[in-house]
Design an enzyme around this catalytic site. Structure first.
Site, PDB file in Angstrom:
ATOM      1  CG  HIS A  63      -1.722  -1.194   1.430  1.00  0.00           C
ATOM      2  ND1 HIS A  63      -3.034  -1.275   0.992  1.00  0.00           N
ATOM      3  CD2 HIS A  63      -1.463  -2.397   2.006  1.00  0.00           C
ATOM      4  CE1 HIS A  63      -3.537  -2.458   1.302  1.00  0.00           C
ATOM      5  NE2 HIS A  63      -2.600  -3.166   1.919  1.00  0.00           N
ATOM      6  CG  PHE A  64       4.121   1.906  -2.426  1.00  0.00           C
ATOM      7  CD1 PHE A  64       4.367   1.169  -1.270  1.00  0.00           C
ATOM      8  CD2 PHE A  64       4.992   1.736  -3.505  1.00  0.00           C
ATOM      9  CE1 PHE A  64       5.457   0.290  -1.176  1.00  0.00           C
ATOM     10  CE2 PHE A  64       6.087   0.862  -3.421  1.00  0.00           C
ATOM     11  CZ  PHE A  64       6.316   0.145  -2.255  1.00  0.00           C
ATOM     12  CG  ASN A  95      -6.134   0.260   0.706  1.00  0.00           C
ATOM     13  OD1 ASN A  95      -5.162   0.066   0.007  1.00  0.00           O
ATOM     14  ND2 ASN A  95      -6.085   0.168   2.025  1.00  0.00           N
ATOM     15  CG  ASP A 149     -19.468   1.300  -1.171  1.00  0.00           C
ATOM     16  OD1 ASP A 149     -20.627   1.232  -0.792  1.00  0.00           O
ATOM     17  OD2 ASP A 149     -19.088   0.880  -2.282  1.00  0.00           O
ATOM     18  CG  HIS A 239      -2.968 -10.209   4.332  1.00  0.00           C
ATOM     19  ND1 HIS A 239      -4.265 -10.632   4.444  1.00  0.00           N
ATOM     20  CD2 HIS A 239      -3.028  -8.883   4.073  1.00  0.00           C
ATOM     21  CE1 HIS A 239      -5.066  -9.606   4.262  1.00  0.00           C
ATOM     22  NE2 HIS A 239      -4.351  -8.548   4.031  1.00  0.00           N
ATOM     23  CG  ASN A 286      -7.209  -5.075  10.472  1.00  0.00           C
ATOM     24  OD1 ASN A 286      -7.012  -5.357  11.644  1.00  0.00           O
ATOM     25  ND2 ASN A 286      -7.883  -4.007  10.092  1.00  0.00           N
ATOM     26  CG  ASP A 313      -0.852  -6.004   4.291  1.00  0.00           C
ATOM     27  OD1 ASP A 313      -1.224  -5.065   3.573  1.00  0.00           O
ATOM     28  OD2 ASP A 313      -1.462  -6.369   5.313  1.00  0.00           O
ATOM     29  CG  HIS A 317      -1.528   3.504   8.994  1.00  0.00           C
ATOM     30  ND1 HIS A 317      -2.545   3.940   8.183  1.00  0.00           N
ATOM     31  CD2 HIS A 317      -1.613   2.147   8.998  1.00  0.00           C
ATOM     32  CE1 HIS A 317      -3.224   2.897   7.724  1.00  0.00           C
ATOM     33  NE2 HIS A 317      -2.673   1.788   8.192  1.00  0.00           N
ATOM     34  N   GLY A 332      -1.995  -1.786  10.312  1.00  0.00           N
ATOM     35  CA  GLY A 332      -1.004  -1.820   9.239  1.00  0.00           C
ATOM     36  C   GLY A 332       0.287  -1.171   9.672  1.00  0.00           C
TER      37      GLY A 332
END
Ligand SMILES: NC(=O)N[C@@H](CC(=O)O)C(=O)O
Length: 447
Positions: A63-64, A95, A149, A239, A286, A313, A317, A332
């Protein structure tokens, strides 16, 4: 003039073997592998004596955060961290903000990456209730991640929990690879309720694995696999975090023939619930980090090929977003700079071989995601290469962390291997702590 580089006398780890040899790179690709390749004028020569050369790692799940969440990370900062960790290609999840739910948004991400990324890139398209009918009409056999969503990974209205009709539709129609985050929301919500009643907002994080429980993971995986089997769909469960789920996967056929596959992320091998006490919400992920029995079971399943690949993964943050009471703290953590050295640490501990690490981090992602000409050290393939030193001791500390968020759950951890050099498409993009920014614009889409 086309650039050529000769790496001499290096221990090549590739396709189940280790051999001391030379590797000649010409332009973007590997031209020759063999002993005593002659030096010609203009060649750059790198002495690999005592070092190991691996195919660049392909991280199948990161997730970049670009676009939209660039206060946490962006394609430039995290691709640098990736190269310093030996990762030469990554596949990024949908996401981001807005979620990657249309072909236009997907194309925008490719455009952004072509300008900002130092590593090769691929992006998954998200699917939710709203774009489902449209996506199923596209003549594409691409990659799909199931999302709801905004939050495909958690939150109310998780498609797996609430919309079996949609799942049926996706699995019966979609011909590409369907990647899912497999946790059953209705189980989680019930558990959350129980713990909230007892502790309010500040539930001790050690209960995270009991809230996002084994049952939540197992039931979701079981259901997705049943659907994929019913419709003959290609399913990849992201994962995996429990030992129990590993029994749902086969190891009696080669990966190239498997329709149902899975992966383990580095943190589910590295941490256990005993670490919550010291690390707190910094290791809230998660799916949750579970027990030692789970971590051991996952490693075992990796070794016996029920688990096909290793990903990170990588989910950065800010520290502020992490250090909040349980229910508000983000799940995360960043890992892409440290995934290979974590696995090499397991190698030092005698738990996994170098050949197996390469199979699970380099070869298998290329097979699963059908990436051409990468993932192996072969004549004619792209020269995505990582040179490692298995005898370098260093400790993760703020000053050597490259993540934009500036922290790591591994701070204070001492490793006994280091990534020395990383080549991307034949270009020495990372060399002992420095980046050659002229790689910008030369990293490529993986396909
Ligand atoms: N793994 C995580 O804990 N977090 C991921 C999303 C996800 O995969 O759930 C994130 O994007 O932050």
């Amino acid at each position: 003039m086309i650039q050529s580089t000769l790496i001499q006398n290096v221990s090549l780890v590739n396709e189940g073997q280790i051999q001391v040899t030379d590797v000649l790179i010409v332009g973007e690709r590997i031209q020759e592998i063999g002993s005593n390749i002659p030096i010609r004028t203009g060649m750059q020569v790198t002495d690999g004596t005592g070092k190991f050369l691996l195919p660049g790692v392909i991280d199948g799940q990161v997730h970049f955060r670009d676009p939209g969440l660039t206060h946490k990370a962006d394609l430039n900062s995290e691709s640098k961290a990736a190269l310093a960790g030996g990762v030469t290609s990554f596949i990024d999840m949908p996401n981001t903000r807005p979620n990657t739910l249309t072909l236009e948004l997907l194309e925008e991400k490719y455009q952004l990456a072509s300008q900002k990324s130092l590593a090769n890139y691929g992006f998954l398209l998200g699917i939710n209730g709203e774009n489902l009918d449209e996506v199923l009409q596209w003549d594409t056999s691409g990659l799909l991640a199931i999302t709801d969503d905004g939050l495909y990974f958690s939150g109310k209205g998780n498609i797996l929990a609430d919309r079996p009709d949609m799942l049926e539709k996706i699995f019966s129609n979609y011909k590409g690879l369907i990647a899912i985050h497999s946790e059953k929301e209705e189980v989680i919500e019930k558990n959350e309720e129980t713990y909230r009643e007892k502790y309010g907002e500040d539930v001790p994080v050690k209960y995270h694995p009991l809230i996002r429980s084994e049952q939540a993971c197992y039931e979701a995986s079981e259901r997705a696999i049943a659907l994929a089997e019913k419709h003959g769909a290609r399913l990849h469960i992201l994962h995996l975090s429990t030992a129990k789920e590993t029994d749902l996967f086969r190891n009696d056929i080669p990966l190239s023939e498997k329709k149902i596959t899975t992966e383990v992320s580095v943190h589910h091998l590295w941490f256990t619930d005993a670490d919550y006490e010291q690390k707190g919400t910094l290791i809230k992920w998660n799916p949750a980090i579970k027990t030692k029995k789970d971590a051991d079971g996952l490693l075992q399943a990796l070794l016996d090929d029920r688990i096909d690949l290793i990903t990170t993964d990588h989910a950065p943050h800010t520290l502020e977003e992490k250090q909040k009471p349980y229910f508000q703290s983000m799940s995360g953590a960043p890992l892409v700079q440290h995934s290979l050295v974590c696995l090499l640490e397991f190698y030092h501990q005698g738990k996994i071989s170098l050949e197996k690490i390469v199979e699970k981090m380099c070869h298998n992602p290329a097979i699963l995601y059908r990436i051409k000409d990468r993932g192996y050290i072969r004549k004619g393939y792209f020269a995505d290469l990582v040179m490692i030193d298995l005898a370098q001791t260093w400790t993760v500390a703020k000053e050597n962390i490259l993540y934009k968020c500036g922290w790591s759950p591994l701070e204070g951890t001492t490793f006994h291997s280091q990534v020395v050099k990383t080549w991307v498409n034949g270009h020495l993009a990372y060399d002992e702590g420095t980046f050659d920014e002229s790689i910008l614009g030369k990293a490529l889409e993986v396909k």
